[in-house]
Scaffold this motif. Structure first.
Motif, mmCIF file in Angstrom:
data_model
loop_
_atom_site.group_PDB
_atom_site.id
_atom_site.type_symbol
_atom_site.label_atom_id
_atom_site.label_comp_id
_atom_site.label_asym_id
_atom_site.label_seq_id
_atom_site.Cartn_x
_atom_site.Cartn_y
_atom_site.Cartn_z
ATOM 1 N N GLY A 193 -11.280 -6.720 -5.585
ATOM 2 C CA GLY A 193 -10.795 -8.089 -5.460
ATOM 3 C C GLY A 193 -11.952 -9.046 -5.714
ATOM 4 O O GLY A 193 -13.029 -8.641 -6.167
ATOM 5 N N THR A 228 -6.852 -5.228 -7.006
ATOM 6 C CA THR A 228 -6.372 -4.260 -7.988
ATOM 7 C C THR A 228 -6.628 -2.873 -7.423
ATOM 8 O O THR A 228 -7.766 -2.536 -7.067
ATOM 9 C CB THR A 228 -7.107 -4.423 -9.328
ATOM 10 N N GLU A 233 -6.938 -10.964 0.378
ATOM 11 C CA GLU A 233 -6.896 -11.435 -1.005
ATOM 12 C C GLU A 233 -6.119 -10.424 -1.840
ATOM 13 O O GLU A 233 -5.893 -9.288 -1.421
ATOM 14 C CB GLU A 233 -8.313 -11.586 -1.556
ATOM 15 N N SER A 234 -5.714 -10.839 -3.028
ATOM 16 C CA SER A 234 -5.072 -9.912 -3.958
ATOM 17 C C SER A 234 -6.128 -8.966 -4.515
ATOM 18 O O SER A 234 -7.242 -9.393 -4.817
ATOM 19 C CB SER A 234 -4.409 -10.665 -5.109
ATOM 20 N N VAL A 279 -1.588 -4.337 -9.050
ATOM 21 C CA VAL A 279 -2.121 -5.466 -8.293
ATOM 22 C C VAL A 279 -1.354 -5.540 -6.976
ATOM 23 O O VAL A 279 -0.122 -5.519 -6.963
ATOM 24 C CB VAL A 279 -1.984 -6.782 -9.074
ATOM 25 N N VAL A 280 -2.099 -5.607 -5.865
ATOM 26 C CA VAL A 280 -1.500 -5.665 -4.536
ATOM 27 C C VAL A 280 -1.820 -7.029 -3.938
ATOM 28 O O VAL A 280 -2.982 -7.408 -3.853
ATOM 29 C CB VAL A 280 -2.070 -4.545 -3.631
ATOM 30 N N SER A 281 -0.768 -7.746 -3.530
ATOM 31 C CA SER A 281 -0.987 -9.070 -2.935
ATOM 32 C C SER A 281 -0.532 -9.135 -1.486
ATOM 33 O O SER A 281 -0.769 -10.132 -0.814
ATOM 34 C CB SER A 281 -0.277 -10.141 -3.758
ATOM 35 N N GLU A 282 0.106 -8.084 -0.972
ATOM 36 C CA GLU A 282 0.513 -8.062 0.433
ATOM 37 C C GLU A 282 -0.701 -7.815 1.320
ATOM 38 O O GLU A 282 -1.691 -7.246 0.886
ATOM 39 C CB GLU A 282 1.554 -6.964 0.694
ATOM 40 N N LYS A 283 -0.578 -8.193 2.582
ATOM 41 C CA LYS A 283 -1.669 -7.990 3.536
ATOM 42 C C LYS A 283 -1.814 -6.509 3.900
ATOM 43 O O LYS A 283 -2.917 -5.992 4.031
ATOM 44 C CB LYS A 283 -1.399 -8.817 4.798
#
Length: 171
Positions: A109, A60, A57-58, A78-82
């Protein structure tokens, strides 16, 4: 004799490889790792590195350094990469004495929450000064040739200026 021969006894390491399970499931739980020096020098370029893996999941990501009564935000993103690995440079101002700073890293998250607070030592950076002469011993009236080199903790040259040089002659 025996150089090109295979060993007559079986190699235990090779046998152990056969006993390792081949279909072991990989750990896919979200994980994080923070790398920061245990000793941080003031007025010096330092880095904090954060690695996040197996995110589903994305989230912070935030890192805060509490130093001399101030909270300094090193990262708030915010990090959205796996999987992500990032390093953030920072430097701290000089203080009157060696002190302790507290690093807090938070990953938040919808279903994920990591929080860690660790202490690090903060010390003023010091320079090393080397004075070199062209001869070990001089006779009266000889000209003394010397150079002064200032180095940092990693032995890199510094661009420091000395207001005066005092040479004492003993005889």
């Amino acid at each position: 004799m025996g150089k090109d021969k295979l060993p007559s006894k079986p190699n235990i390491f090779l046998l152990l490889l056969f006993f390792l399970p081949g279909n072991t499931p990989l750990n896919t739980e979200p994980q994080y790792m923070v790398l920061v020096p245990f000793l941080i020098h003031t007025n010096s370029h330092e880095k904090i590195c954060v690695q996040l893996t197996y995110l589903n999941e994305s989230v912070t990501l935030s890192a805060t350094l509490e130093y001399l009564g101030e909270n300094r935000s090193l990262i708030d993103d915010v990090v959205s990469e796996k999987d992500v690995f990032t390093c953030i440079p920072f430097s701290l101002p000089k203080s009157n004495s060696t002190s302790v700073a507290f690093l807090t890293v938070t990953v938040t998250g919808d279903t994920l929450h990591f929080k860690s607070r660790k202490s690090v030592l903060v010390k003023n950076s010091e320079s090393l000064v080397f004075i070199q002469t062209d001869k070990p011993i001089y006779k009266p009236g000889q000209t003394v040739q010397f150079r002064i080199i200032s180095l940092d903790k990693d032995f890199y040259p510094l661009n420091e200026k000395f207001p005066f040089v005092y040479v004492q002659v003993s005889g």
